[in-house]
Design an enzyme around this catalytic site. Sequence first.
Site, PDB file in Angstrom:
ATOM      1  N   GLN A 174       0.842  -1.198   0.000  1.00 56.05           N
ATOM      2  CA  GLN A 174       0.000   0.000   0.000  1.00 56.05           C
ATOM      3  C   GLN A 174       0.877   1.247   0.000  1.00 56.05           C
ATOM      4  O   GLN A 174       1.639   1.471   0.945  1.00 56.05           O
ATOM      5  CB  GLN A 174      -0.901  -0.011   1.239  1.00 56.05           C
ATOM      6  CG  GLN A 174      -1.725   1.236   1.444  1.00 56.05           C
ATOM      7  CD  GLN A 174      -2.263   1.314   2.860  1.00 56.05           C
ATOM      8  OE1 GLN A 174      -1.747   0.677   3.764  1.00 56.05           O
ATOM      9  NE2 GLN A 174      -3.301   2.091   3.071  1.00 56.05           N
ATOM     10  N   SER A 233       0.914   6.563   2.783  1.00 56.00           N
ATOM     11  CA  SER A 233       1.567   7.521   3.678  1.00 56.00           C
ATOM     12  C   SER A 233       2.799   8.149   3.035  1.00 56.00           C
ATOM     13  O   SER A 233       3.493   7.514   2.231  1.00 56.00           O
ATOM     14  CB  SER A 233       1.970   6.842   4.985  1.00 56.00           C
ATOM     15  OG  SER A 233       0.842   6.396   5.690  1.00 56.00           O
ATOM     16  N   SER A 252       4.522  -1.594   4.377  1.00 58.46           N
ATOM     17  CA  SER A 252       4.705  -3.011   4.687  1.00 58.46           C
ATOM     18  C   SER A 252       4.742  -3.821   3.398  1.00 58.46           C
ATOM     19  O   SER A 252       3.996  -3.544   2.455  1.00 58.46           O
ATOM     20  CB  SER A 252       3.550  -3.517   5.560  1.00 58.46           C
ATOM     21  OG  SER A 252       3.437  -2.766   6.741  1.00 58.46           O
ATOM     22  N   GLU A 295      -8.974  -1.796   5.820  1.00 62.43           N
ATOM     23  CA  GLU A 295      -7.711  -1.979   6.544  1.00 62.43           C
ATOM     24  C   GLU A 295      -7.943  -2.034   8.036  1.00 62.43           C
ATOM     25  O   GLU A 295      -7.374  -2.879   8.741  1.00 62.43           O
ATOM     26  CB  GLU A 295      -6.741  -0.840   6.207  1.00 62.43           C
ATOM     27  CG  GLU A 295      -5.434  -0.936   6.980  1.00 62.43           C
ATOM     28  CD  GLU A 295      -4.511   0.254   6.738  1.00 62.43           C
ATOM     29  OE1 GLU A 295      -3.294   0.071   6.841  1.00 62.43           O
ATOM     30  OE2 GLU A 295      -5.015   1.346   6.454  1.00 62.43           O
TER      31      GLU A 295
END
Length: 395
Positions: A114, A117, A149, A232
């Site tokens: 993902q 951020s 991650s 999520e």
Amino acid sequence: MSAVDADELRRRAREFLAAHDPASTDRLEFLRARFDAGLAWVHFPAGLGGLDAPRELQAVVDEEFAAAGAPDNSPRLNTIGLGMAAPTILRFGDDAQRSRFLRPLWTGEEIWCQLFSEPGAGSDLAALSTRAVRDGDAWVVDGQKVWTSLAHRASWAILVARTDPDAPKHKGLTYFVCDMTAPGVEVRPLRQITGEAEFNEVFLTGVRIPDSQRIGEVGQGWQVAMGTLMNERVAIGGGAAPRESGMIGAAATAWRQHPELRTPGMHDRLLRLWVEAEATRLTSQRLRQQLAAGTPGPEGSAVKLSFARLNQEISGFELEFLGERGLAYDDWTFRRPELTDFTARGAGYRYLRAKGNSIEGGTSEILRNIIAERVLGLPGEIRTDKDVPWKELPR
């Protein structure tokens, strides 16, 4: 209403297992065939791994396959793909995208990460600055993402980028699928206080993404991303778990193994934490039942918030209870784990790693805002930048 009930699913699962012996069928061949038979996500549409069955009937199929010793699709390794990318593609993607991505995602052939951020837009995702500029039938992406991650293992990423700097920050975003092997994608490990590097920073330099890999309309990125984030938070905090599992299980085990360390005050604290952990577990279970009726809502934020707070309190309790023994750290070896297993390491590791729970998957501060505004109906915070073009905002 679906014509597929529990008895029908059980029958189909048993027929499938009779035709595909788990002991003799190649693992990948088995998983692909299971997907094609509609026994992967039973609530997904026919042809996309499902049978349009009620979501709560997934357990019926899973029990039959587990009893037969069938291979799984390594859900811990592809948790982002299964818990976030798949429901997003199903809801917002087009037919070609669903056909291309869902099958190899479910079988584990393609791992996902993902790219949300950023260093300059942590809690305020809408302030992100990664740019995507249209160039013919493709988009050219430049920027930096962080806390990613599985980026070191991923084939694909879900990506939000800014396509219109003249629009207010929430309205100028677009959602893409990014090939993690494309030229211009660089992944660097982020070493944590635990000595591990679960997370990564990802640099995107002139990365070309075909327009066919855009999810949703141009400028609809915020709405699509919110759908992803609701999934999520359920994936992080709302998983099915047995009683006394996870962090509270480790603390309770330490309590039983060391009666010489017990004190009345510690006993009262452990009881309170145990009750809170059980209440959170049951709430998570109820949330999963609600998911059977539709898409996740803001309630998942409350479960994730409680999960983070409890993990930190319980790990602190365990460390204090064990005293010097708890301070020992079992392994400083640098490693790149796929997903953290809190119960596989010592109390010192759990204490350090739990500090990240209130940041990952949405900071606790942002989750409190979501709960206040979208669950409790309280007035929202004053936002002076809501209608200001992103390019005019101070950064």
